[in-house]
Enzyme design. Structure first.
Site, PDB file in Angstrom:
ATOM      1  N   LEU A  46       0.835  -1.200   0.000  1.00  0.00           N
ATOM      2  CA  LEU A  46       0.000   0.000   0.000  1.00  0.00           C
ATOM      3  C   LEU A  46       0.876   1.259   0.000  1.00  0.00           C
ATOM      4  CD1 LEU A  46      -2.769   1.382   0.276  1.00  0.00           C
ATOM      5  CD2 LEU A  46      -2.665   1.000   2.734  1.00  0.00           C
ATOM      6  N   THR A  47       1.783   1.374   0.963  1.00  0.00           N
ATOM      7  CA  THR A  47       2.614   2.578   1.099  1.00  0.00           C
ATOM      8  C   THR A  47       3.486   2.791  -0.139  1.00  0.00           C
ATOM      9  OG1 THR A  47       2.723   2.149   3.465  1.00  0.00           O
ATOM     10  CG2 THR A  47       4.369   3.656   2.586  1.00  0.00           C
ATOM     11  N   GLU A  48       3.689   4.066  -0.477  1.00  0.00           N
ATOM     12  CA  GLU A  48       4.599   4.424  -1.579  1.00  0.00           C
ATOM     13  C   GLU A  48       5.626   5.423  -1.059  1.00  0.00           C
ATOM     14  OE1 GLU A  48       2.231   5.718  -4.923  1.00  0.00           O
ATOM     15  OE2 GLU A  48       1.236   3.753  -5.039  1.00  0.00           O
TER      16      GLU A  48
ATOM     17  N   THR B 174       6.715  -5.260   3.884  1.00  0.00           N
ATOM     18  CA  THR B 174       7.101  -6.351   4.790  1.00  0.00           C
ATOM     19  C   THR B 174       6.984  -7.684   4.041  1.00  0.00           C
ATOM     20  OG1 THR B 174       6.361  -5.143   6.733  1.00  0.00           O
ATOM     21  CG2 THR B 174       6.477  -7.535   6.951  1.00  0.00           C
TER      22      THR B 174
ATOM     23  N   GLU C  62       1.459   0.662  10.299  1.00  0.00           N
ATOM     24  CA  GLU C  62      -0.007   0.505  10.449  1.00  0.00           C
ATOM     25  C   GLU C  62      -0.629   1.783  10.994  1.00  0.00           C
ATOM     26  OE1 GLU C  62      -2.129  -2.087   9.868  1.00  0.00           O
ATOM     27  OE2 GLU C  62      -0.577  -3.351   9.012  1.00  0.00           O
TER      28      GLU C  62
HETATM   29  C1  LIG Z   1       9.634  -1.637   8.933  1.00  0.00           C
HETATM   30  C2  LIG Z   1       8.412  -1.129   8.240  1.00  0.00           C
HETATM   31  C3  LIG Z   1       7.508  -2.040   7.691  1.00  0.00           C
HETATM   32  C4  LIG Z   1       6.405  -1.587   6.997  1.00  0.00           C
HETATM   33  N1  LIG Z   1       5.575  -2.491   6.379  1.00  0.00           N
HETATM   34  C5  LIG Z   1       4.628  -2.054   5.528  1.00  0.00           C
HETATM   35  C6  LIG Z   1       3.866  -2.969   4.722  1.00  0.00           C
HETATM   36  O1  LIG Z   1       4.021  -4.185   4.807  1.00  0.00           O
HETATM   37  N2  LIG Z   1       2.983  -2.467   3.822  1.00  0.00           N
HETATM   38  C7  LIG Z   1       2.763  -1.133   3.696  1.00  0.00           C
HETATM   39  O2  LIG Z   1       1.949  -0.748   2.859  1.00  0.00           O
HETATM   40  N3  LIG Z   1       3.444  -0.227   4.448  1.00  0.00           N
HETATM   41  C8  LIG Z   1       4.365  -0.659   5.348  1.00  0.00           C
HETATM   42  N4  LIG Z   1       5.091   0.234   6.106  1.00  0.00           N
HETATM   43  C9  LIG Z   1       4.818   1.663   5.939  1.00  0.00           C
HETATM   44  C10 LIG Z   1       4.211   2.339   7.159  1.00  0.00           C
HETATM   45  O3  LIG Z   1       2.875   1.975   7.298  1.00  0.00           O
HETATM   46  C11 LIG Z   1       4.451   3.843   6.990  1.00  0.00           C
HETATM   47  O4  LIG Z   1       5.824   4.075   7.226  1.00  0.00           O
HETATM   48  C12 LIG Z   1       3.597   4.667   7.938  1.00  0.00           C
HETATM   49  O5  LIG Z   1       2.242   4.592   7.587  1.00  0.00           O
HETATM   50  C13 LIG Z   1       4.021   6.156   7.943  1.00  0.00           C
HETATM   51  O6  LIG Z   1       4.195   6.659   6.663  1.00  0.00           O
HETATM   52  P1  LIG Z   1       5.559   7.442   6.285  1.00  0.00           P
HETATM   53  O7  LIG Z   1       6.683   6.589   6.724  1.00  0.00           O
HETATM   54  O8  LIG Z   1       5.483   7.828   4.867  1.00  0.00           O
HETATM   55  O9  LIG Z   1       5.535   8.736   7.206  1.00  0.00           O
HETATM   56  P2  LIG Z   1       4.826  10.132   6.880  1.00  0.00           P
HETATM   57  O10 LIG Z   1       3.419   9.900   6.479  1.00  0.00           O
HETATM   58  O11 LIG Z   1       5.690  10.919   5.961  1.00  0.00           O
HETATM   59  O12 LIG Z   1       4.832  10.828   8.309  1.00  0.00           O
HETATM   60  C14 LIG Z   1       5.978  11.504   8.854  1.00  0.00           C
HETATM   61  C15 LIG Z   1       5.555  12.128  10.187  1.00  0.00           C
HETATM   62  O13 LIG Z   1       4.509  13.098   9.954  1.00  0.00           O
HETATM   63  C16 LIG Z   1       3.376  12.781  10.738  1.00  0.00           C
HETATM   64  N5  LIG Z   1       2.160  13.145  10.014  1.00  0.00           N
HETATM   65  C17 LIG Z   1       1.823  12.827   8.736  1.00  0.00           C
HETATM   66  N6  LIG Z   1       0.628  13.345   8.425  1.00  0.00           N
HETATM   67  C18 LIG Z   1       0.186  14.002   9.531  1.00  0.00           C
HETATM   68  C19 LIG Z   1      -1.004  14.752   9.859  1.00  0.00           C
HETATM   69  N7  LIG Z   1      -1.995  14.901   8.999  1.00  0.00           N
HETATM   70  N8  LIG Z   1      -1.104  15.278  11.098  1.00  0.00           N
HETATM   71  C20 LIG Z   1      -0.114  15.095  12.026  1.00  0.00           C
HETATM   72  N9  LIG Z   1       1.036  14.400  11.773  1.00  0.00           N
HETATM   73  C21 LIG Z   1       1.168  13.862  10.547  1.00  0.00           C
HETATM   74  C22 LIG Z   1       3.466  11.274  10.982  1.00  0.00           C
HETATM   75  O14 LIG Z   1       2.718  10.868  12.116  1.00  0.00           O
HETATM   76  C23 LIG Z   1       4.966  11.117  11.162  1.00  0.00           C
HETATM   77  O15 LIG Z   1       5.332  11.449  12.473  1.00  0.00           O
HETATM   78  C24 LIG Z   1       6.162  -0.192   6.865  1.00  0.00           C
HETATM   79  C25 LIG Z   1       7.051   0.717   7.455  1.00  0.00           C
HETATM   80  C26 LIG Z   1       8.157   0.271   8.120  1.00  0.00           C
HETATM   81  C27 LIG Z   1       9.115   1.277   8.707  1.00  0.00           C
END
Ligand SMILES: Cc1cc2nc3c(=O)[nH]c(=O)nc-3n(C[C@H](O)[C@H](O)[C@H](O)COP(=O)(O)OP(=O)(O)OC[C@H]3O[C@@H](n4cnc5c(N)ncnc54)[C@H](O)[C@@H]3O)c2cc1C
Length: 381
Positions: free
Chosen positions: A125-127, A158, A364
């Site tokens: 899902l994530t990009e 993952t 998540e």
């Molecule tokens: C080890 C690992 C495994 C993962 N596994 C998967 C997987 O299997 N499948 C998948 O799809 N994804 C996966 N992810 C992705 C994960 O779900 C995302 O990293 C997470 O949702 C946060 O997105 P981001 O890293 O882009 O952070 P960002 O969205 O860029 O956020 C950065 C910061 O800004 C804050 N922020 C963002 N928007 C707002 C807002 N509106 N108001 C207040 N604060 C805000 C966030 O809380 C965070 O502190 C994984 C990530 C990791 C690190």
């Protein structure tokens, strides 16, 4: 409310504890060091039913409750949280979405192999530019008549390097912005145009495989869509509860393991000619750690029970995820403190728990995202 596990749930939890003590805990440091888990472990978990835990019995799953799964996941994550992520993502996201929204043919073709562990699921899902704001994904799935053509890049997948099935979210309608126009597909990782990147070098949860996956002109048969075109976002939101509950139980598993180590160490380590457990400063830390773990566990089981009863529980699942992940980070920090300098050394498990726990506040949905869900739900009234 009655939060007691049934005798059957307790038996399953006990079996999972024995599996974790025998097959996970003794090797967790090695998996962390090597940044992988052996395939045989996945097969073994599959044989024990841990990879089809909540999936329908009609397709070979165990058809068990979210409460029972929570108990098992706690134990698995206490043994090796990195392996626990594979189990959690596979069950709570991948099996759940195919089971809940897939047609009979998709379930026969894929779910039956997922529940045995033959096909490990990876959730794409994530990009790189769409994390918390998942509705802004740009991966496209162009309708080409008898198939879709997928192009784009998914980040932080993952189990991305070992998966047998990829659950991919992509935009089928380029004219629609935001959550509209997103669809979900079952994709086989061996198809032309799919290129997984190198495993990411992570701070913790190293036993788990995480990578970027690039999709270039990947032909996906029309029948591999889950649900209808444009329903992908709705489905992703609907299974978020299961995913968040999974992380809550993971966090509790890590926290409990860290508390157990801290209690053991505090009775063994002597300073001033007595075990450090005799000092009130240490005793109070242990009391606070145990109290927060219990509170988190109750929140998680309450949300799981609500999910099992089919009630609306987005707020409760987010509360459980928020509190349990913060608790895990609090507890591992205190566990390191109780170990003093040794807690900072790799030979003690608390060093690994300290690194592993950090992720539970990020994936998540971050801690901030959980607060958005909870406050939105409260303020809507
Ligand atoms: C080890 C690992 C495994 C993962 N596994 C998967 C997987 O299997 N499948 C998948 O799809 N994804 C996966 N992810 C992705 C994960 O779900 C995302 O990293 C997470 O949702 C946060 O997105 P981001 O890293 O882009 O952070 P960002 O969205 O860029 O956020 C950065 C910061 O800004 C804050 N922020 C963002 N928007 C707002 C807002 N509106 N108001 C207040 N604060 C805000 C966030 O809380 C965070 O502190 C994984 C990530 C990791 C690190």
């Amino acid at each position: 409310m009655d939060f007691r596990l049934t005798d059957d749930d307790l038996e399953l939890k006990q079996m999972a504890r024995e599996f974790a003590e025998k097959r996970l805990y003794p090797y967790a440091e090695e998996y962390d060091e090597k940044e992988t888990t052996p395939r045989e472990l996945i097969d073994e978990a599959g044989e024990l039913g841990y990879l089809g835990f909540t999936a329908s019995e009609d397709y070979g799953g165990m058809g068990l409750s979210a409460v029972a799964f929570g108990g098992v996941l706690e134990e698995i994550c206490a043994g090796c949280a990195g392996f626990g992520i594979l189990v959690s993502v596979h069950n709570s996201l991948c099996c759940e979405i195919v089971d809940k929204f897939g047609c009979d043919d998709l379930k026969k073709k894929y779910l039956t192999k997922m529940v045995t562990g033959e096909y490990v699921g990876a959730y794409c899902l994530t990009e790189p530019d769409a994390g918390t704001d998942v509705a802004s994904i740009r991966t496209s799935a162009e309708d080409k008549g008898d198939h879709y053509l997928i192009n784009g890049t998914k980040a932080f997948v993952t189990s991305g390097g070992l998966a047998g099935v990829l659950i991919v979210f992509a935009r089928t309608d380029a004219s629609e912005d935001g959550h509209k126009g997103i669809s979900c597909f079952v994709v086989e990782p061996g198809w032309n145009g799919i290129n997984p990147g190198k495993p990411e070098k992570k701070c913790g949860m190293k036993a788990s495989d995480t990578r970027e996956i690039n999709f270039t002109d990947v032909k996906v048969p029309k029948e591999n869509i889950i649900g209808k075109p444009g329903e992908g976002f709705k489905m992703a939101v609907s299974i978020l509860n299961a995913g968040r509950l999974g992380v809550a139980f993971q966090a509790i598993g890590i926290a409990q393991a860290a508390l157990n180590e801290a209690v053991k160490y505090s009775k063994e380590r002597k300073q001033f000619n007595q075990p450090i457990a005799n000092f009130q400063a240490i005793q109070f830390k242990i009391a606070d750690m145990a109290t927060r773990i219990d509170a988190g566990r109750l929140l998680a089981y309450r949300a799981a029970e609500m999910k099992d009863r089919g009630e609306m529980c987005a707020r409760e699942c987010s509360m459980a995820k928020l509190f349990c992940s913060q608790t895990a980070n609090y507890v591992v920090n205190e566990a390191v403190q109780i170990h003093g300098g040794y807690g900072y050394m790799k030979e003690y498990a608390v060093e690994r728990y300290f690194r592993d726990a950090r992720l539970t506040e990020i994936y998540e949905g971050t801690t901030e995202a959980q607060r958005m869900v909870i406050s939105r739900d409260i303020l809507k009234d």
